[in-house]
Design a protein around this motif. Structure first.
Motif, PDB file in Angstrom:
ATOM      1  N   LYS A  42       3.067  11.389   6.859  1.00  0.00           N
ATOM      2  CA  LYS A  42       2.534  10.724   5.679  1.00  0.00           C
ATOM      3  C   LYS A  42       3.092   9.323   5.491  1.00  0.00           C
ATOM      4  N   VAL A  43       4.104   8.968   6.257  1.00  0.00           N
ATOM      5  CA  VAL A  43       4.700   7.642   6.142  1.00  0.00           C
ATOM      6  C   VAL A  43       4.590   6.911   7.472  1.00  0.00           C
ATOM      7  N   LYS A  44       4.686   5.588   7.410  1.00  0.00           N
ATOM      8  CA  LYS A  44       4.615   4.793   8.622  1.00  0.00           C
ATOM      9  C   LYS A  44       5.574   3.622   8.504  1.00  0.00           C
ATOM     10  N   ILE A  45       6.119   3.217   9.631  1.00  0.00           N
ATOM     11  CA  ILE A  45       7.024   2.076   9.656  1.00  0.00           C
ATOM     12  C   ILE A  45       6.347   0.969  10.446  1.00  0.00           C
ATOM     13  N   ASN A  46       6.039  -0.130   9.752  1.00  0.00           N
ATOM     14  CA  ASN A  46       5.351  -1.249  10.377  1.00  0.00           C
ATOM     15  C   ASN A  46       6.148  -2.530  10.212  1.00  0.00           C
ATOM     16  N   CYS A  47       5.832  -3.509  11.053  1.00  0.00           N
ATOM     17  CA  CYS A  47       6.447  -4.842  11.005  1.00  0.00           C
ATOM     18  C   CYS A  47       7.957  -4.790  11.217  1.00  0.00           C
ATOM     19  N   GLY A  48       8.476  -3.673  11.779  1.00  0.00           N
ATOM     20  CA  GLY A  48       9.902  -3.550  12.011  1.00  0.00           C
ATOM     21  C   GLY A  48      10.708  -3.387  10.741  1.00  0.00           C
ATOM     22  N   ASN A  49      10.062  -2.945   9.667  1.00  0.00           N
ATOM     23  CA  ASN A  49      10.753  -2.788   8.387  1.00  0.00           C
ATOM     24  C   ASN A  49      11.753  -1.637   8.430  1.00  0.00           C
ATOM     25  N   GLU A  50      12.762  -1.728   7.584  1.00  0.00           N
ATOM     26  CA  GLU A  50      13.790  -0.690   7.538  1.00  0.00           C
ATOM     27  C   GLU A  50      13.277   0.597   6.911  1.00  0.00           C
ATOM     28  N   LYS A  51      12.391   0.473   5.921  1.00  0.00           N
ATOM     29  CA  LYS A  51      11.894   1.649   5.221  1.00  0.00           C
ATOM     30  C   LYS A  51      10.403   1.844   5.490  1.00  0.00           C
ATOM     31  N   PRO A  52       9.959   3.095   5.606  1.00  0.00           N
ATOM     32  CA  PRO A  52       8.535   3.362   5.846  1.00  0.00           C
ATOM     33  C   PRO A  52       7.714   3.235   4.570  1.00  0.00           C
ATOM     34  N   CYS A  53       6.413   3.114   4.748  1.00  0.00           N
ATOM     35  CA  CYS A  53       5.484   3.043   3.620  1.00  0.00           C
ATOM     36  C   CYS A  53       4.560   4.263   3.644  1.00  0.00           C
ATOM     37  N   PRO A  54       4.214   4.822   2.485  1.00  0.00           N
ATOM     38  CA  PRO A  54       3.241   5.921   2.427  1.00  0.00           C
ATOM     39  C   PRO A  54       1.881   5.480   2.948  1.00  0.00           C
ATOM     40  N   TYR A  57      -0.222   2.794   1.127  1.00  0.00           N
ATOM     41  CA  TYR A  57       0.437   1.503   0.909  1.00  0.00           C
ATOM     42  C   TYR A  57       0.318   0.649   2.169  1.00  0.00           C
ATOM     43  N   PHE A  58       0.333  -0.669   1.985  1.00  0.00           N
ATOM     44  CA  PHE A  58       0.359  -1.608   3.096  1.00  0.00           C
ATOM     45  C   PHE A  58       1.802  -2.077   3.333  1.00  0.00           C
ATOM     46  N   ALA A  59       2.211  -2.135   4.596  1.00  0.00           N
ATOM     47  CA  ALA A  59       3.544  -2.629   4.936  1.00  0.00           C
ATOM     48  C   ALA A  59       3.462  -4.113   5.289  1.00  0.00           C
ATOM     49  N   PHE A  60       4.488  -4.864   4.869  1.00  0.00           N
ATOM     50  CA  PHE A  60       4.503  -6.287   5.196  1.00  0.00           C
ATOM     51  C   PHE A  60       5.933  -6.767   5.409  1.00  0.00           C
ATOM     52  N   LEU A 205      14.702 -17.268   4.108  1.00  0.00           N
ATOM     53  CA  LEU A 205      14.455 -16.091   3.279  1.00  0.00           C
ATOM     54  C   LEU A 205      13.667 -15.068   4.084  1.00  0.00           C
ATOM     55  N   GLU A 206      13.951 -13.791   3.840  1.00  0.00           N
ATOM     56  CA  GLU A 206      13.225 -12.709   4.515  1.00  0.00           C
ATOM     57  C   GLU A 206      12.956 -11.602   3.508  1.00  0.00           C
ATOM     58  N   MET A 207      11.728 -11.124   3.486  1.00  0.00           N
ATOM     59  CA  MET A 207      11.345 -10.114   2.506  1.00  0.00           C
ATOM     60  C   MET A 207      10.384  -9.117   3.153  1.00  0.00           C
ATOM     61  N   GLU A 208      10.600  -7.831   2.856  1.00  0.00           N
ATOM     62  CA  GLU A 208       9.703  -6.797   3.351  1.00  0.00           C
ATOM     63  C   GLU A 208       9.427  -5.808   2.231  1.00  0.00           C
ATOM     64  N   GLY A 209       8.366  -5.033   2.381  1.00  0.00           N
ATOM     65  CA  GLY A 209       8.057  -4.064   1.350  1.00  0.00           C
ATOM     66  C   GLY A 209       6.751  -3.346   1.578  1.00  0.00           C
ATOM     67  N   CYS A 210       6.340  -2.581   0.560  1.00  0.00           N
ATOM     68  CA  CYS A 210       5.111  -1.785   0.608  1.00  0.00           C
ATOM     69  C   CYS A 210       4.252  -2.154  -0.614  1.00  0.00           C
ATOM     70  N   ILE A 211       2.996  -2.451  -0.350  1.00  0.00           N
ATOM     71  CA  ILE A 211       2.080  -2.845  -1.409  1.00  0.00           C
ATOM     72  C   ILE A 211       1.030  -1.745  -1.581  1.00  0.00           C
ATOM     73  N   PRO A 212       0.844  -1.222  -2.793  1.00  0.00           N
ATOM     74  CA  PRO A 212      -0.167  -0.170  -2.968  1.00  0.00           C
ATOM     75  C   PRO A 212      -1.578  -0.670  -2.693  1.00  0.00           C
ATOM     76  N   ARG A 213      -2.332   0.142  -2.010  1.00  0.00           N
ATOM     77  CA  ARG A 213      -3.729  -0.193  -1.735  1.00  0.00           C
ATOM     78  C   ARG A 213      -4.524  -0.173  -3.039  1.00  0.00           C
ATOM     79  N   LYS A 214      -5.320  -1.183  -3.254  1.00  0.00           N
ATOM     80  CA  LYS A 214      -6.150  -1.245  -4.460  1.00  0.00           C
ATOM     81  C   LYS A 214      -7.314  -0.287  -4.299  1.00  0.00           C
ATOM     82  N   THR A 215      -7.477   0.622  -5.268  1.00  0.00           N
ATOM     83  CA  THR A 215      -8.510   1.653  -5.162  1.00  0.00           C
ATOM     84  C   THR A 215      -9.661   1.449  -6.133  1.00  0.00           C
ATOM     85  N   LYS A 216      -9.523   0.504  -7.050  1.00  0.00           N
ATOM     86  CA  LYS A 216     -10.592   0.258  -8.016  1.00  0.00           C
ATOM     87  C   LYS A 216     -11.096  -1.151  -7.892  1.00  0.00           C
TER      88      LYS A 216
END
Length: 216
Positions: A42-54, A57-60, A205-216
């Motif tokens: 249910k999770v995925k690790i993209n862009c070499g991020n430390e934490k996975p995203c559900p 969510y989009f990983a960046f 600066l370096e930033m990574e995270g998970c962005i929720p997919r817009k559903t509406k």
């Protein structure tokens, strides 16, 4: 004889109980392993991020430029969409627009904020539609030509620092049109000769995270 028979029965019962106990533990363990595997899917690790995203969510990962030497990069869902290697970055502000529902890249561009005209930047960001993710990475100088109108647009996208960006500051920002709140994805370091890591520029600066997919 009767004692021997009773003893045999007791031994058989103990054997059956022991077998049942270990079998229960074994199959229970297999269920736990299967459950863990399913949860990992249910999770995925993209862009070499430390934490996975559900899955929903989009990983960046986004990195600012290093002084005026090394350009910035923007990674989205394990795809580098802007970088020096792709030859689509430039001095100033590097911006990528992505559909918040599908994750499809809309377009990218860079805008010289030192000697360039601010009109191309305004023509790029003002028509942005609701449901669009906006990624911004600075390189060299993001602030000299950034006027009040452009700062106001970025503020509408959720930026807390757009009105404070100045000459040679480092700035990363991920926001969107129609989010109606301040973005949690923003970093800013002021150009300060006493604290700059590079000669005349602040650190990368370096930033990574998970962005929720817009559903509406």
């Amino acid at each position: 004889m009767r004692c021997t028979a009773i003893l045999r029965i007791v031994v058989i019962l103990l054997t059956l109980l022991t077998t049942w106990f270990f079998a229960e533990k074994f199959f229970s363990g297999k269920k736990d392993i299967k459950r863990n595997v399913l949860e990992q899917k249910k999770v995925k690790i993209n862009c070499g991020n430390e934490k996975p995203c559900p899955d929903d969510y989009f990983a960046f990962k986004i990195i600012s430029g290093a002084a005026n030497v090394v350009g910035p990069s923007i990674c989205f869902e394990n795809i580098i969409i802007m970088s020096s290697v792709r030859n689509n970055i430039g001095r100033g502000l590097n911006i990528a627009l992505i559909n918040a529902s599908t994750g499809i890249l809309i377009k990218t561009d860079s805008f010289d904020m030192y000697s360039g005209d601010v009109k191309p930047l305004l023509d790029f960001i003002k028509p942005v539609k609701d449901g669009t993710l906006v990624f911004v990475a600075s390189f060299d100088d993001p602030g000299t030509k950034l006027n009040d109108e452009a700062r106001a647009v970025f503020t509408e996208f959720g930026s807390s620092y757009a009105k404070k960006i100045n000459f040679r500051d480092s700035w990363l920002f991920v926001g969107g049109k129609g989010i109606n709140s301040k973005s949690p994805f923003e970093q800013h370091i002021k150009n300060n000769k006493e604290t700059n890591k590079y000669d005349g520029w602040p650190e990368v600066l370096e930033m990574e995270g998970c962005i929720p997919r817009k559903t509406k």
